[in-house]
Design a protein around this motif. Sequence first.
Motif, short mmCIF file in Angstrom:
data_model
loop_
_atom_site.label_atom_id
_atom_site.label_comp_id
_atom_site.label_asym_id
_atom_site.label_seq_id
_atom_site.Cartn_x
_atom_site.Cartn_y
_atom_site.Cartn_z
N ASP A 142 -4.77 6.83 -7.21
CA ASP A 142 -5.21 5.78 -6.19
C ASP A 142 -6.06 6.72 -5.20
N VAL A 155 -6.48 2.31 6.10
CA VAL A 155 -5.58 1.77 5.08
C VAL A 155 -5.57 0.23 5.26
N SER A 171 0.75 -0.89 -0.01
CA SER A 171 -0.04 -0.14 -0.02
C SER A 171 1.03 1.06 -0.07
N GLN A 190 -7.56 6.16 -2.32
CA GLN A 190 -7.06 6.01 -1.03
C GLN A 190 -5.85 6.80 -0.52
#
Length: 363
Positions: free
Chosen positions: A330, A144, A110, A332
């Motif tokens: 992205d 996350v 991530s 996020q």
Amino acid sequence: MTLKRRDILKTGAGALVGLAGAPMIARAADKQQFHWRMTSAYPSGSPFYSTGPGSASDFVKRVEAASGGRLKIDFYPAGELIPALGGFDAVRGGTVQMNWGNAYFWAGRSFAAQYFTAVPFGMDVMTVNAWLYHGGGQALWDEVYADFGLKALPAGNTGMQMTGWFKKPLEGLESFKGLRMRIPGLAGKVYEQLGVNVKVLPGGEIFPALERGVIDAAEFVGPYLDRQLGLQNAASHYYTPGWHEPSNVSELLINKAAWQQLPDDLKAVVQNCAAACNEISFAWCNANNAAALNDLTQNQGVTVHQLPEGVLPKLRELTMDTLSTHAAEDQQVAKVHKAYFDFKKQAKGWLDVSEKVVLNENL
């Protein structure tokens, strides 16, 4: 009447015993014990990370003491149970319940995780703690990691770091082209755009790589911890400032299913012990870095340099371009990025009229 009174007294006494015993039974049931395992990204004997005030071993002792022995944690430094950078998979898979390391090691899983360790030209310790504890940062961190079945807590901070160690002095931007450098996180992606050959190595592998010439430069932390690794014996040019890590958050990574099984009081123990280590470790770094830097420069032949003119502006430009690119790709990352820099901007207004005025002797 006498018999009846005796019967009543006997029954009443039994009831009182039952009432007295019930809380004891309930309390006994509440005293469930847990025995967990925690791995680390750092080897045995590493100050700040594995040993000393605010370290992983200190955290383990605090948890056992604060929980009255109800939560015991066996601590395994890097390489003793799993490889140094195997913590994410080990915790996610349930092999262990915890890992002590840094979120930016998991950038491949991530990109957004890196915001919870260090952001180039980002927030200092005081501001990042304000964001994590009171500005929504912890909730974003939880978000996350939710899809991975993980939870994390801040558990340490080195404070401002150094640019790093270089075998040869830097002349300018051209000096970075072809340079082989140990540098993790977002800074590595920025350096790559200057032509740096980036290496991500755990702490225990930095010195031998630098000494043997496998790498030409290396970043670790700051004067005290760098000296402990012996980096001054492999390179003598020490550069500042730590543009890439104005602060560096140690991560306590927890298996979410295991976390949810803990009763609330033990969750509070873990949270409070992690918060204590977060503050204590930062104080420890500040207490030791000044003397270590003096020793390096006065006794060990180290020269401290500032980055050459023009380097910092270029690094800042590349940093913001890199972050913006990933945020655009992205949702996020975009959410975390905006929250991080919005908070930084808000905090700056206060810092500009408080700490900055006092600490900047040129004003």
